[in-house]
Design a protein around this motif. Structure first.
Motif, PDB file in Angstrom:
ATOM      1  N   THR A  80      -4.342 -16.350  15.036  1.00 25.41           N
ATOM      2  CA  THR A  80      -4.388 -15.985  13.626  1.00 25.41           C
ATOM      3  C   THR A  80      -3.775 -14.601  13.490  1.00 25.41           C
ATOM      4  OG1 THR A  80      -6.365 -17.300  13.142  1.00 25.41           O
ATOM      5  CG2 THR A  80      -5.875 -15.478  11.647  1.00 25.41           C
ATOM      6  N   LEU A  81      -2.808 -14.451  12.582  1.00 25.39           N
ATOM      7  CA  LEU A  81      -2.128 -13.188  12.355  1.00 25.39           C
ATOM      8  C   LEU A  81      -2.405 -12.729  10.926  1.00 25.39           C
ATOM      9  CD1 LEU A  81       1.381 -14.093  13.876  1.00 25.39           C
ATOM     10  CD2 LEU A  81      -0.662 -13.243  15.069  1.00 25.39           C
ATOM     11  N   ALA A  82      -2.871 -11.514  10.795  1.00 25.92           N
ATOM     12  CA  ALA A  82      -3.152 -10.949   9.474  1.00 25.92           C
ATOM     13  C   ALA A  82      -2.557  -9.553   9.400  1.00 25.92           C
ATOM     14  CB  ALA A  82      -4.653 -10.882   9.217  1.00 25.92           C
ATOM     15  N   PRO A  83      -2.104  -9.118   8.235  1.00 25.94           N
ATOM     16  CA  PRO A  83      -1.667  -7.734   8.102  1.00 25.94           C
ATOM     17  C   PRO A  83      -2.861  -6.783   8.077  1.00 25.94           C
ATOM     18  CG  PRO A  83      -1.352  -8.915   6.031  1.00 25.94           C
ATOM     19  CD  PRO A  83      -1.928  -9.892   7.009  1.00 25.94           C
ATOM     20  N   THR A  84      -2.656  -5.580   8.569  1.00 27.83           N
ATOM     21  CA  THR A  84      -3.703  -4.561   8.453  1.00 27.83           C
ATOM     22  C   THR A  84      -3.846  -4.103   7.006  1.00 27.83           C
ATOM     23  OG1 THR A  84      -2.101  -2.796   8.916  1.00 27.83           O
ATOM     24  CG2 THR A  84      -3.366  -3.674  10.790  1.00 27.83           C
ATOM     25  N   ASP A  85      -2.792  -4.312   6.232  1.00 28.53           N
ATOM     26  CA  ASP A  85      -2.785  -3.883   4.825  1.00 28.53           C
ATOM     27  C   ASP A  85      -1.628  -4.565   4.137  1.00 28.53           C
ATOM     28  OD1 ASP A  85      -0.507  -1.294   4.516  1.00 28.53           O
ATOM     29  OD2 ASP A  85      -1.007  -2.085   6.489  1.00 28.53           O
ATOM     30  N   ALA A 113      -2.379   1.972   8.078  1.00 34.20           N
ATOM     31  CA  ALA A 113      -2.649   0.872   7.163  1.00 34.20           C
ATOM     32  C   ALA A 113      -2.275   1.381   5.763  1.00 34.20           C
ATOM     33  CB  ALA A 113      -4.090   0.398   7.292  1.00 34.20           C
ATOM     34  N   SER A 114      -3.090   1.181   4.761  1.00 31.38           N
ATOM     35  CA  SER A 114      -2.811   1.771   3.441  1.00 31.38           C
ATOM     36  C   SER A 114      -3.913   2.741   3.055  1.00 31.38           C
ATOM     37  CB  SER A 114      -2.652   0.677   2.379  1.00 31.38           C
ATOM     38  OG  SER A 114      -1.353   0.138   2.397  1.00 31.38           O
ATOM     39  N   ILE A 115      -4.440   3.441   4.044  1.00 32.04           N
ATOM     40  CA  ILE A 115      -5.451   4.464   3.757  1.00 32.04           C
ATOM     41  C   ILE A 115      -4.700   5.734   3.370  1.00 32.04           C
ATOM     42  CG2 ILE A 115      -7.457   5.698   4.616  1.00 32.04           C
ATOM     43  CD1 ILE A 115      -7.941   3.441   6.570  1.00 32.04           C
ATOM     44  N   LEU A 116      -4.503   5.868   2.075  1.00 31.04           N
ATOM     45  CA  LEU A 116      -3.680   6.937   1.503  1.00 31.04           C
ATOM     46  C   LEU A 116      -4.517   7.803   0.564  1.00 31.04           C
ATOM     47  CD1 LEU A 116      -0.758   4.542   0.848  1.00 31.04           C
ATOM     48  CD2 LEU A 116      -0.354   6.771   1.883  1.00 31.04           C
ATOM     49  N   PRO A 117      -4.117   9.060   0.371  1.00 28.20           N
ATOM     50  CA  PRO A 117      -4.829   9.916  -0.584  1.00 28.20           C
ATOM     51  C   PRO A 117      -4.882   9.291  -1.967  1.00 28.20           C
ATOM     52  CG  PRO A 117      -3.316  11.212   0.751  1.00 28.20           C
ATOM     53  CD  PRO A 117      -3.020   9.766   1.059  1.00 28.20           C
ATOM     54  N   GLY A 118      -5.977   9.529  -2.639  1.00 25.35           N
ATOM     55  CA  GLY A 118      -6.171   8.987  -3.973  1.00 25.35           C
ATOM     56  C   GLY A 118      -7.629   8.673  -4.206  1.00 25.35           C
ATOM     57  N   PRO A 119      -7.942   7.998  -5.300  1.00 30.72           N
ATOM     58  CA  PRO A 119      -9.347   7.756  -5.662  1.00 30.72           C
ATOM     59  C   PRO A 119     -10.077   6.812  -4.710  1.00 30.72           C
ATOM     60  CG  PRO A 119      -7.868   6.570  -7.146  1.00 30.72           C
ATOM     61  CD  PRO A 119      -7.018   7.486  -6.332  1.00 30.72           C
ATOM     62  N   VAL A 163       3.396   1.060  -5.427  1.00 34.74           N
ATOM     63  CA  VAL A 163       2.523  -0.007  -5.904  1.00 34.74           C
ATOM     64  C   VAL A 163       1.129   0.173  -5.304  1.00 34.74           C
ATOM     65  CG1 VAL A 163       4.367  -1.699  -6.250  1.00 34.74           C
ATOM     66  CG2 VAL A 163       3.279  -1.508  -4.015  1.00 34.74           C
ATOM     67  N   ALA A 164       0.145  -0.463  -5.929  1.00 35.39           N
ATOM     68  CA  ALA A 164      -1.215  -0.474  -5.388  1.00 35.39           C
ATOM     69  C   ALA A 164      -1.257  -1.316  -4.119  1.00 35.39           C
ATOM     70  CB  ALA A 164      -2.185  -1.013  -6.430  1.00 35.39           C
ATOM     71  N   ARG A 165      -2.319  -1.151  -3.360  1.00 32.68           N
ATOM     72  CA  ARG A 165      -2.428  -1.782  -2.039  1.00 32.68           C
ATOM     73  C   ARG A 165      -3.792  -2.433  -1.849  1.00 32.68           C
ATOM     74  NH1 ARG A 165       1.370   1.306   0.980  1.00 32.68           N
ATOM     75  NH2 ARG A 165       2.687   2.409  -0.518  1.00 32.68           N
ATOM     76  N   VAL A 166      -3.893  -3.178  -0.751  1.00 32.57           N
ATOM     77  CA  VAL A 166      -5.169  -3.624  -0.215  1.00 32.57           C
ATOM     78  C   VAL A 166      -5.118  -3.326   1.270  1.00 32.57           C
ATOM     79  CG1 VAL A 166      -4.337  -5.998   0.111  1.00 32.57           C
ATOM     80  CG2 VAL A 166      -6.787  -5.548  -0.027  1.00 32.57           C
ATOM     81  N   THR A 167      -6.219  -2.860   1.839  1.00 29.02           N
ATOM     82  CA  THR A 167      -6.207  -2.432   3.231  1.00 29.02           C
ATOM     83  C   THR A 167      -7.510  -2.759   3.928  1.00 29.02           C
ATOM     84  OG1 THR A 167      -5.795  -0.539   4.708  1.00 29.02           O
ATOM     85  CG2 THR A 167      -7.101  -0.111   2.737  1.00 29.02           C
ATOM     86  N   LEU A 168      -7.434  -2.969   5.229  1.00 29.94           N
ATOM     87  CA  LEU A 168      -8.646  -2.990   6.027  1.00 29.94           C
ATOM     88  C   LEU A 168      -9.255  -1.595   5.995  1.00 29.94           C
ATOM     89  CD1 LEU A 168      -7.279  -5.633   7.096  1.00 29.94           C
ATOM     90  CD2 LEU A 168      -8.349  -5.119   9.302  1.00 29.94           C
ATOM     91  N   THR A 169     -10.560  -1.519   5.931  1.00 29.09           N
ATOM     92  CA  THR A 169     -11.251  -0.242   5.966  1.00 29.09           C
ATOM     93  C   THR A 169     -11.280   0.305   7.392  1.00 29.09           C
ATOM     94  OG1 THR A 169     -13.381  -1.298   6.374  1.00 29.09           O
ATOM     95  CG2 THR A 169     -12.758  -0.941   4.059  1.00 29.09           C
TER      96      THR A 169
END
Length: 240
Positions: free
Chosen positions: A72-77, A146-152, A180-186
């Motif tokens: 199973t392959l999943a993106p980290t974000d 991943a998509s752990i970026l500065p912001g709210p 664009v907005a993202r979704v990421t693994l925590t």
């Protein structure tokens, strides 16, 4: 290739003169991880990065002899765009591995805003058997992973409720190359892995990563915080 070790035995660097040499070695190591997982548990779950750095590795890995139907392959974000969009990490992974027979698990299903995307990804990830067999990270020159970026949503992604495996992220400011907005693994999800690696290229990224590792859990950069929380030794692969 050369080796660079740090006082902490949790991080080991492997240095390469070119991206092709690094791609072959990383593909070798991922192949070994996947085979070991399949032998031990009957399947393997790999979380993979997007961006430009992993592309030569994807090309090399997709040609390897593996029992792909057991992977199973999943993106980290991912970015909140259709999988056909050039910005889509799921689309990138699918372009290289869609014909292998592996199960591809996109984080974003194309519906709803950033909060709904985070909840949907979290629900999908809960269908997997944890811990993951591999979390393969990338890193930007600003030290995000991943998509752990500065912001709210920075604190939610790094320090959210225990057990939350994904969240929606609206970077502030939006990155110029992918606004664009993202979704990421925590962070909790990223470090819940049996093995962990980071692939980076170029002098600037190497210096950023070295500084982040030195600062550890006090780092102002996401990569420093994530690596400081790693529960297994981390292999870092770097090429010029």
């Amino acid at each position: 290739m050369s080796w660079l070790n740090y006082p902490s035995n949790a991080v080991e660097w492997q240095l390469f003169d070119d991206a092709a040499s690094m791609a072959r070695r990383v593909a070798d190591d991922i192949q070994s991880i996947a085979r070991s997982a399949i032998e031990a548990r009957g399947s393997a779950i790999l979380a993979m990065p997007g961006g430009r750095t992993p592309v030569p590795i994807f090309h090399e890995l997709a040609r390897r002899a593996l029992e792909w139907s057991l992977l199973t392959l999943a993106p980290t974000d991912d970015r909140l765009v259709p999988s056909s969009d050039p910005l889509s990490n799921a689309g990138l992974i699918g372009a290289y591995f869609g014909g292998t027979g592996a199960r591809l698990l996109p984080l974003y299903d194309g519906k709803g805003g950033v909060r709904a995307a985070g909840r949907s990804a979290d629900k999908k990830l809960r269908t997997l058997h944890w811990p993951l067999d591999l979390v393969w990270l990338g890193m930007g020159e600003d030290g995000h992973t991943a998509s752990i970026l500065p912001g709210p949503d920075w604190d939610t992604a790094l320090n959210g409720l225990s057990g939350r495996r994904a969240c929606g992220v609206t970077p502030d400011p939006l990155p110029a190359d992918a606004p664009v907005a993202r979704v990421t693994l925590t962070r909790d999800a990223l470090v819940a892995s049996r093995s962990m690696m980071l692939t980076i290229t170029g002098k600037a990224k190497r210096e950023v990563a070295m500084r982040a590792i030195k600062d550890g859990s006090f780092s102002a950069l996401a990569i420093g915080r994530v690596l400081a929380s790693a529960r297994v030794p981390v292999n870092i692969y770097w090429s010029r």
